[in-house]
Structures are given as C-alpha cells and as structure tokens.
Design a protein around this motif. Structure first.
Motif, PDB file in Angstrom:
ATOM      1  N   UNK A 187       0.830  -1.210   0.000  1.00  0.00           N
ATOM      2  CA  UNK A 187       0.000   0.000   0.000  1.00  0.00           C
ATOM      3  C   UNK A 187       0.864   1.260   0.000  1.00  0.00           C
ATOM      4  N   UNK A 188       1.995   1.220   0.709  1.00  0.00           N
ATOM      5  CA  UNK A 188       2.897   2.376   0.712  1.00  0.00           C
ATOM      6  C   UNK A 188       3.451   2.637  -0.686  1.00  0.00           C
ATOM      7  N   UNK A 189       3.793   1.569  -1.400  1.00  0.00           N
ATOM      8  CA  UNK A 189       4.259   1.732  -2.784  1.00  0.00           C
ATOM      9  C   UNK A 189       3.136   2.250  -3.676  1.00  0.00           C
ATOM     10  N   UNK A 190       1.936   1.694  -3.507  1.00  0.00           N
ATOM     11  CA  UNK A 190       0.833   2.100  -4.384  1.00  0.00           C
ATOM     12  C   UNK A 190       0.537   3.588  -4.250  1.00  0.00           C
ATOM     13  N   UNK A 191       0.381   4.083  -3.044  1.00  0.00           N
ATOM     14  CA  UNK A 191      -0.002   5.484  -2.899  1.00  0.00           C
ATOM     15  C   UNK A 191       1.144   6.423  -3.261  1.00  0.00           C
ATOM     16  N   UNK A 192       2.394   5.970  -3.096  1.00  0.00           N
ATOM     17  CA  UNK A 192       3.516   6.753  -3.626  1.00  0.00           C
ATOM     18  C   UNK A 192       3.419   6.837  -5.143  1.00  0.00           C
ATOM     19  N   UNK A 193       3.131   5.698  -5.784  1.00  0.00           N
ATOM     20  CA  UNK A 193       3.047   5.670  -7.239  1.00  0.00           C
ATOM     21  C   UNK A 193       1.858   6.437  -7.782  1.00  0.00           C
ATOM     22  N   UNK A 194       0.739   6.395  -7.073  1.00  0.00           N
ATOM     23  CA  UNK A 194      -0.440   7.092  -7.598  1.00  0.00           C
ATOM     24  C   UNK A 194      -0.252   8.597  -7.544  1.00  0.00           C
ATOM     25  N   UNK A 195       0.531   9.096  -6.588  1.00  0.00           N
ATOM     26  CA  UNK A 195       0.803  10.534  -6.526  1.00  0.00           C
ATOM     27  C   UNK A 195       1.840  10.948  -7.563  1.00  0.00           C
ATOM     28  N   UNK A 248       7.901  -9.532  -1.079  1.00  0.00           N
ATOM     29  CA  UNK A 248       6.560 -10.116  -1.163  1.00  0.00           C
ATOM     30  C   UNK A 248       5.500  -9.059  -1.467  1.00  0.00           C
ATOM     31  N   UNK A 249       5.768  -7.820  -1.103  1.00  0.00           N
ATOM     32  CA  UNK A 249       4.798  -6.751  -1.383  1.00  0.00           C
ATOM     33  C   UNK A 249       4.580  -6.556  -2.871  1.00  0.00           C
ATOM     34  N   UNK A 250       5.582  -6.904  -3.676  1.00  0.00           N
ATOM     35  CA  UNK A 250       5.489  -6.667  -5.114  1.00  0.00           C
ATOM     36  C   UNK A 250       4.397  -7.511  -5.766  1.00  0.00           C
ATOM     37  N   UNK A 251       4.073  -8.644  -5.153  1.00  0.00           N
ATOM     38  CA  UNK A 251       2.982  -9.463  -5.700  1.00  0.00           C
ATOM     39  C   UNK A 251       1.668  -8.700  -5.573  1.00  0.00           C
ATOM     40  N   UNK A 252       1.417  -8.169  -4.387  1.00  0.00           N
ATOM     41  CA  UNK A 252       0.150  -7.483  -4.126  1.00  0.00           C
ATOM     42  C   UNK A 252       0.107  -6.110  -4.798  1.00  0.00           C
ATOM     43  N   UNK A 253       1.217  -5.387  -4.771  1.00  0.00           N
ATOM     44  CA  UNK A 253       1.207  -4.040  -5.366  1.00  0.00           C
ATOM     45  C   UNK A 253       1.029  -4.100  -6.876  1.00  0.00           C
ATOM     46  N   UNK A 254       1.490  -5.183  -7.517  1.00  0.00           N
ATOM     47  CA  UNK A 254       1.282  -5.294  -8.958  1.00  0.00           C
ATOM     48  C   UNK A 254      -0.205  -5.457  -9.269  1.00  0.00           C
ATOM     49  N   UNK A 255      -0.946  -6.109  -8.371  1.00  0.00           N
ATOM     50  CA  UNK A 255      -2.397  -6.213  -8.541  1.00  0.00           C
ATOM     51  C   UNK A 255      -3.060  -4.853  -8.347  1.00  0.00           C
ATOM     52  N   UNK A 277      -1.744  -1.956  -8.905  1.00  0.00           N
ATOM     53  CA  UNK A 277      -1.431  -1.107 -10.059  1.00  0.00           C
ATOM     54  C   UNK A 277      -2.275  -1.511 -11.270  1.00  0.00           C
ATOM     55  N   UNK A 278      -2.528  -2.807 -11.411  1.00  0.00           N
ATOM     56  CA  UNK A 278      -3.413  -3.263 -12.487  1.00  0.00           C
ATOM     57  C   UNK A 278      -4.822  -2.712 -12.289  1.00  0.00           C
ATOM     58  N   UNK A 279      -5.286  -2.679 -11.057  1.00  0.00           N
ATOM     59  CA  UNK A 279      -6.603  -2.117 -10.756  1.00  0.00           C
ATOM     60  C   UNK A 279      -6.640  -0.640 -11.132  1.00  0.00           C
ATOM     61  N   UNK A 280      -5.547   0.064 -10.870  1.00  0.00           N
ATOM     62  CA  UNK A 280      -5.482   1.480 -11.242  1.00  0.00           C
ATOM     63  C   UNK A 280      -5.590   1.652 -12.750  1.00  0.00           C
ATOM     64  N   UNK A 281      -4.946   0.766 -13.499  1.00  0.00           N
ATOM     65  CA  UNK A 281      -5.029   0.843 -14.955  1.00  0.00           C
ATOM     66  C   UNK A 281      -6.431   0.490 -15.442  1.00  0.00           C
TER      67      UNK A 281
END
Length: 367
Positions: free
Chosen positions: A219-227, A278-285, A287-291
């Motif tokens: 989640x920390x990676x996702x919200x960093x990436x979305x900003x 291990x976070x990369x498995x979940x964060x890739x999902x 990011x796909x949802x964002x797309x």
C-alpha cells in the motif's frame, strides 16, 4: 525549489510554495510536519557503546537541528541541491522533506478526508553516526517510519528529540534519500495507514505469517506511485547503490532495490518471506486495478479496502476487502475487474507452505 519527484525521474527543479508553515523562527515546522536534519556533532550527539562479542565500539549519533531559514527576500529559493555529496549540509533535504510531506498529507486529507495526521509528524534527514574505530561519519542506506517508542526497542539510549511517531531518512556517501519524493510518500503512507494496522506478524497453521508487513509495503508503494503517476518507487534512492562499508569493512554489496509495480509477480511462486519483495505481488495487482479503473476510482476503492484491515490481515483478506469495496462503490463490472487482478496473481487462498512432490527431496526431509 524542489525536485517534483527525484533527481533521476524529474531532474529539473520546480518552484513550489511551502504550505502550512507555523514556526515563528521560519524553520520548517508546520501544522503537519516538523522537519530537521541530523548534523554531525561529536559534542551534542548521543554516545552509544556497543559490545560486539567482547569487541568494544563507540558510536556517536548525529544531532537534530533546524538549519533552513528564509533568505533576505523572505523566500527559501536560495536553497538548492548541494554541488557534491560532501557539501550536503542538509538544507535542501529539509526543503524536499517538508514539501513532499505536505503534498501527501493534503492528498489524504483533501481527496479522501483522512485527518489521522492532522498534527506535526517528526521527520529527520541526513541521519548518520560517527564510528570511533576509524574516526568517520557513516550514513545508513535506509529510510523508515518509526512508531512512537520504536527506537526504545533497540535497547540503547538515543536522544534524537523525537515526539511520537517519526520518519527517519539517511542515505549513502553519494545519495541523500530525502531527495526522492516517492520514498517520502512511501514512508508517510506507513505513518498514515500502517501505524495502526498491518504492522505485526502472527502465527497461523502454516507458521509465522509476515503478510501483514508485505501488505503494508504494498500500500505504501501504491499510494507513492499514484501521486507520482509512476509505477516505479525508489528510482533514485534505491537503484544503483554503491556497496556499504564502515571503516573499510564491506557490509553490503550494493546494487538496485527499486520496485516497479508494472512487473507482475504471483503467489506462491514469488514468495520470499521478505516483506518488501513479497509486497510486489500485491502491489502489482493494485497497479493493475489502477489501470483498469482509472486513478480516481482505484484510489477510492483501494483506500476503502485497506481501512478495514487489521494486524492479522493477509493477502486473501486484503483482496476480498478490495473486491467488496469495488462492488459497493462502483458496481459489479468494477468488482469483476478487481477480482481478476487478484486471481491472476494467485492472491486469494495463496498457501505459503506447499507439499514437496520431488521424491528425493521428500526422502531427505523425512530423515
């Protein structure tokens, strides 16, 4: 002047307004951030004796101090990146830290209505320690969110003048991690979302389950990436790292540790038991949802899901929480897209322990 993200991704400086400042002396203290750099100071730093199996070593911590004040024109425009790493006095790091902390605070509050961090959060840049053995100051290639009392668990006396939770940044001899806005967003998201959830391992029928920590990192990676509008996190700070050595002793070989949410990983084949990997498995999902849903709807759905999680939530619970949020907020079509992202990566019902099918390995294990 700051980097919009970091010196690698966005090398041109941009002019910004430093929001929410409240300090009377014009140091970088405001409604939502209290930023200081940690200066090398042998007189005021904390002395930390270490016993390494009979070998005595003394460290001296840096001393937190506010260094940035406006110029004669009343602005901070005179503060620019240091010409060389050796000339880094912490001032530009303070400006970067203060600005980007407020960017992500305002995102969570203004866009999503979260007020959990409506008080000054401590931040230290340029954290380092003096090593008596070789009379040198050493940086640490790390950035971290430290919950209140977290430093006390180290079992050593550290006087860093921290009030409650904090984010602490160091770097290497060539890179200041505070120059990377995505890493600041990542650590701030830990403070916003992960301080009260997803911050503990637990024991289940398959052993020690560290997936809450992996989710926290995802989640920390996702919200960093979305900003930042980019799938990569740590492009500057975490990539092309030189080896880490103290007093000539190499402690790590360096390399690249940045993460990219465009890279698809699956469970259980890519599980490692290390939370960042291990976070990369979940964060890739995510990011796909964002797309699939677009930034605005994906952010709403993903945030709604994570706010229901607790310290014993795993990939399955987090996936289902996000699927439920998609259905509630957007309807069945969105639910189907979100569910597919998780199913494609094996995140629902993923077992961390699998039976060994190779006969030779099975025979060895039974011995």
């Amino acid at each position: 002047k700051v980097y919009r993200v970091d010196p690698t991704s966005t090398p041109e400086l941009v002019q910004v307004e430093l929001e929410h400042l409240t300090s009377e002396d014009h140091t970088l203290v405001g409604d939502y951030a209290r930023v200081r750099s940690c200066a090398p100071d042998l007189e005021r730093g904390s002395k930390v004796p270490l016993d390494l199996g009979g070998f005595q070593l003394e460290l001296t911590t840096c001393y937190p101090s506010s260094t940035v004040v406006p110029g004669v024109d009343g602005t901070y425009l005179h503060v620019t990146p240091p010409a060389t790493p050796a000339a880094d006095d912490g001032k530009f790091a303070e400006v970067m830290m203060y600005h980007h902390m407020n960017v992500i605070h305002d995102y969570f509050k203004d866009v999503h209505g979260l007020t959990d961090r409506d008080q000054p959060l401590d931040a230290l840049t340029n954290v380092q320690a003096h090593v008596s053995l070789c009379n040198e100051w050493a940086m640490i290639a790390n950035a971290a969110f430290i919950p209140e009392g977290g430093l006390d668990q180290l079992g050593i006396e550290l006087d860093l003048d921290i009030e409650g939770d904090a984010i602490i940044f160091s770097g290497t001899n060539k890179k200041n991690f505070s120059f990377d806005g995505a890493v600041i967003y990542h650590e701030y998201t830990h403070a916003m979302l992960g301080a009260t959830r997803l911050n503990a391992a637990f024991v289940d029928e398959q052993g020690i389950n560290n997936l809450p920590g992996a989710l926290n990192e995802a989640y920390a990676d996702y919200f960093a990436g979305t900003i930042t509008e980019a799938s990569g996190v740590g492009n500057y700070a975490l990539n092309d790292l030189e080896g880490f050595a103290i007093c000539g002793f190499e402690l790590s070989a360096g390399g690249s540790a940045g993460r990219d949410m465009e890279v698809t990983k699956t469970c259980p084949i890519d599980l490692t038991a290390e939370v960042h990997a291990d976070s990369e498995i979940f964060s890739s999902a995510l990011w796909q949802i964002r797309k699939d849903l677009g930034k605005v709807d994906a952010d709403r759905v993903i945030l709604s899901g994570v706010l229901t999680l607790v310290n014993v939530s795993d990939f399955t619970l987090a996936s289902n929480a996000t699927i439920d949020a998609a259905e509630e907020l957007l309807g069945p079509e969105a639910k189907a897209k979100v569910e597919k992202a998780f199913v494609d990566r094996g995140l629902i019902g993923c077992d961390r322990v699998l039976p060994v099918e190779d006969e030779e390995i099975s025979a060895f294990a039974k011995k």
